[in-house]
Design an enzyme around this catalytic site. Structure first.
Site, PDB file in Angstrom:
ATOM      1  CD1 TRP A 163      16.759  -0.956 -31.565  1.00 25.38           C
ATOM      2  CD2 TRP A 163      18.367  -2.001 -31.839  1.00 25.38           C
ATOM      3  NE1 TRP A 163      16.422  -1.368 -30.835  1.00 25.38           N
ATOM      4  CE2 TRP A 163      17.939  -2.543 -31.177  1.00 25.38           C
ATOM      5  CE3 TRP A 163      19.703  -1.651 -32.314  1.00 25.38           C
ATOM      6  CZ2 TRP A 163      17.851  -3.466 -31.117  1.00 25.38           C
ATOM      7  CZ3 TRP A 163      20.089  -2.166 -32.184  1.00 25.38           C
ATOM      8  CH2 TRP A 163      19.559  -3.997 -31.392  1.00 25.38           C
ATOM      9  CG  HIS A 180      16.635  -0.532 -26.581  1.00 26.11           C
ATOM     10  ND1 HIS A 180      17.413  -1.697 -27.383  1.00 26.11           N
ATOM     11  CD2 HIS A 180      17.342   0.596 -26.958  1.00 26.11           C
ATOM     12  CE1 HIS A 180      18.775  -1.421 -27.444  1.00 26.11           C
ATOM     13  NE2 HIS A 180      18.816  -0.366 -26.844  1.00 26.11           N
ATOM     14  CD  GLN A 220      10.961  -0.916 -26.290  1.00 22.72           C
ATOM     15  OE1 GLN A 220      12.271  -1.248 -25.761  1.00 22.72           O
ATOM     16  NE2 GLN A 220      11.302  -1.809 -27.226  1.00 22.72           N
ATOM     17  CB  VAL A 263      20.177 -12.148 -25.143  1.00 16.74           C
ATOM     18  CG1 VAL A 263      19.531 -10.945 -23.619  1.00 16.74           C
ATOM     19  CG2 VAL A 263      19.887 -11.320 -26.303  1.00 16.74           C
ATOM     20  CB  ALA A 317      17.876  -8.866 -20.453  1.00 14.54           C
TER      21      ALA A 317
HETATM   22  N1  DAH Z   1      16.096  -3.923 -26.660  1.00 13.53           N
HETATM   23  C1  DAH Z   1      15.264  -4.627 -27.862  1.00 13.53           C
HETATM   24  C2  DAH Z   1      14.876  -4.104 -28.690  1.00 13.53           C
HETATM   25  O1  DAH Z   1      13.894  -2.700 -28.924  1.00 13.53           O
HETATM   26  C3  DAH Z   1      14.335  -5.461 -27.579  1.00 13.53           C
HETATM   27  C4  DAH Z   1      14.888  -7.406 -26.223  1.00 13.53           C
HETATM   28  C5  DAH Z   1      15.738  -7.743 -26.971  1.00 13.53           C
HETATM   29  C6  DAH Z   1      15.200  -6.700 -25.226  1.00 13.53           C
HETATM   30  C7  DAH Z   1      15.881  -9.025 -26.213  1.00 13.53           C
HETATM   31  C8  DAH Z   1      16.384  -7.453 -24.042  1.00 13.53           C
HETATM   32  C9  DAH Z   1      16.455  -8.303 -24.474  1.00 13.53           C
HETATM   33  O2  DAH Z   1      16.296  -7.575 -22.579  1.00 13.53           O
HETATM   34  O3  DAH Z   1      16.832  -9.765 -23.922  1.00 13.53           O
HETATM   35  O4  DAH Z   1      14.390  -4.788 -30.202  1.00 13.53           O
END
Ligand code: DAH
Length: 355
Positions: A163, A180, A220, A263, A317
């Site tokens: 990120w 995120h 998001q 995850v 999630a």
């Molecule tokens: N937070 C991740 C992103 O912005 C996206 C994401 C992936 C959110 C997997 C989740 C997850 O809740 O289980 O790249």
């Protein structure tokens, strides 16, 4: 004596002929006021005459008084209709002057519309609401603890670099613009005990070179469900239902292995393209699939981090980009257009989305 009375009678006759003569010549509102002040006002001629009665010998005063009063009556009676006529004429002229043609076409007001991204958030909140998810909102300025640590991304972990983070102020304090919406996973679980079922719509920020599919600010939607016996089947069912409601009843969801630290297992998920039913077209770039985001089963470390027992509870999630969904649903091909405030786009879009 004779002479004085006579003198007064003459004076009255003079005043009468003068005043009535002027009366005939009045034509404007100003004239009317002027005349009234000069003859009938508190400092006018008649008042002055009445005042001067005191200088007459006593026995002449009543006669002189009566005659002067009679003159006042006479002048008032003559004045009233003339004043009324002039006032009415002045009002008529003014009304004519200020006449408004109510039959002329007006100027169309500019009517605003809900921004396509806000509209999509509303739609998603509605869809997930039916599935029992509550919408929650969190801070856009986050700490490293919520944006990374509690999501199983330790400080020295290379995943932290995935990120491209915008830091706020002092880098050692690690206050960040959230990269995120996932930090709201820990924030929510810290506040409540399972069962948890929330979605988190909101803005996110990344230090990113902008192009047709990358922006430094975008929106998001995070989803999180934690309870006893939650499995990946639940995840797939929920995402499939979302895809159907967004893109039509025929839609199918595809999972492929992917890595996200928070995850295990992790997947990316895609929906078969509604425009070509998976055959391949411009919108899905000939692949037949539209990539929506990441998902997976909540990592035990994340559950532990907020004090949940991973032997008792499991959860799923997911996270997806809202602009991307709008683009897929309406065939928009440049992400940057959402924030340029180009009314031509926004208007076109607003009508397209309504129909
Ligand atoms: N937070 C991740 C992103 O912005 C996206 C994401 C992936 C959110 C997997 C989740 C997850 O809740 O289980 O790249």
């Amino acid at each position: 004596m004779e002479t004085q009375i006579h003198g007064l009678t003459e004076k009255i006759a003079d005043a009468r002929s003068q005043a009535t003569g002027q009366l005939q010549a009045l034509s404007s509102l100003g004239d009317v006021q002027e005349w009234e002040r000069a003859w009938l006002g508190p400092k006018g001629e008649i008042t002055t005459m009445l005042r001067s009665l005191g200088t007459l010998p006593k026995d002449e005063r009543p006669v002189a008084g009566r005659e002067t009063q009679a003159l006042r009556q006479e002048l008032e009676t003559a004045f009233a209709p003339i004043r009324d006529r002039i006032e009415r004429e002045a009002l008529d002229a003014r009304l004519e002057d200020e006449r408004v043609d109510v039959t002329l076409p007006g100027i169309d007001p500019q009517i605003g519309a809900i921004h396509p991204v806000s509209r999509m958030i509303d739609e998603l909140v509605e869809i997930f609401g039916q599935l029992g998810f509550q919408a929650v909102f969190g801070p856009e300025v986050e700490t490293g603890r919520y944006n990374f640590d509690l999501l199983n991304i330790p400080a020295d972990h290379p995943a932290r670099d995935v990120w491209d983070t915008i830091l706020v102020d002092d880098p050692t304090a690690e206050i960040v613009m959230r990269t995120h919406t996932s930090p709201m996973q820990a924030r929510t679980m810290e506040r409540i005990d399972p069962p948890v079922r929330v979605i988190v719509p909101g803005r996110t920020y990344r230090y990113e070179a902008q192009d047709a599919s990358h922006e430094w600010m975008f929106t998001q939607l995070e989803g999180l469900a934690v309870d006893r016996n939650i499995t990946m089947t639940d995840l797939k069912g929920v995402l499939q239902e979302m895809a159907r409601q967004l893109f039509g009843p025929e839609r199918r969801v595809r999972f492929r292995c992917d890595y996200f630290p928070f995850v295990e297992p992790g997947v990316d998920f895609a929906v078969d393209c509604a425009i070509c039913s998976g055959k391949g077209c411009r919108v899905c770039k000939q692949s037949g699939w539209l990539e929506m985001g990441g998902a997976g089963m909540v990592h035990p470390n994340v559950l532990r981090g907020v004090g949940y027992d991973p032997d008792e509870y499991t959860g799923f999630a997911f996270g997806l980009g809202i602009e991307r969904i709008v683009m897929m649903k309406y065939g928009v091909d440049d992400l940057r257009i959402f924030n340029t405030n180009d009314l031509r786009f926004l208007k076109k879009f607003a009508t397209a989305a309504v129909s």
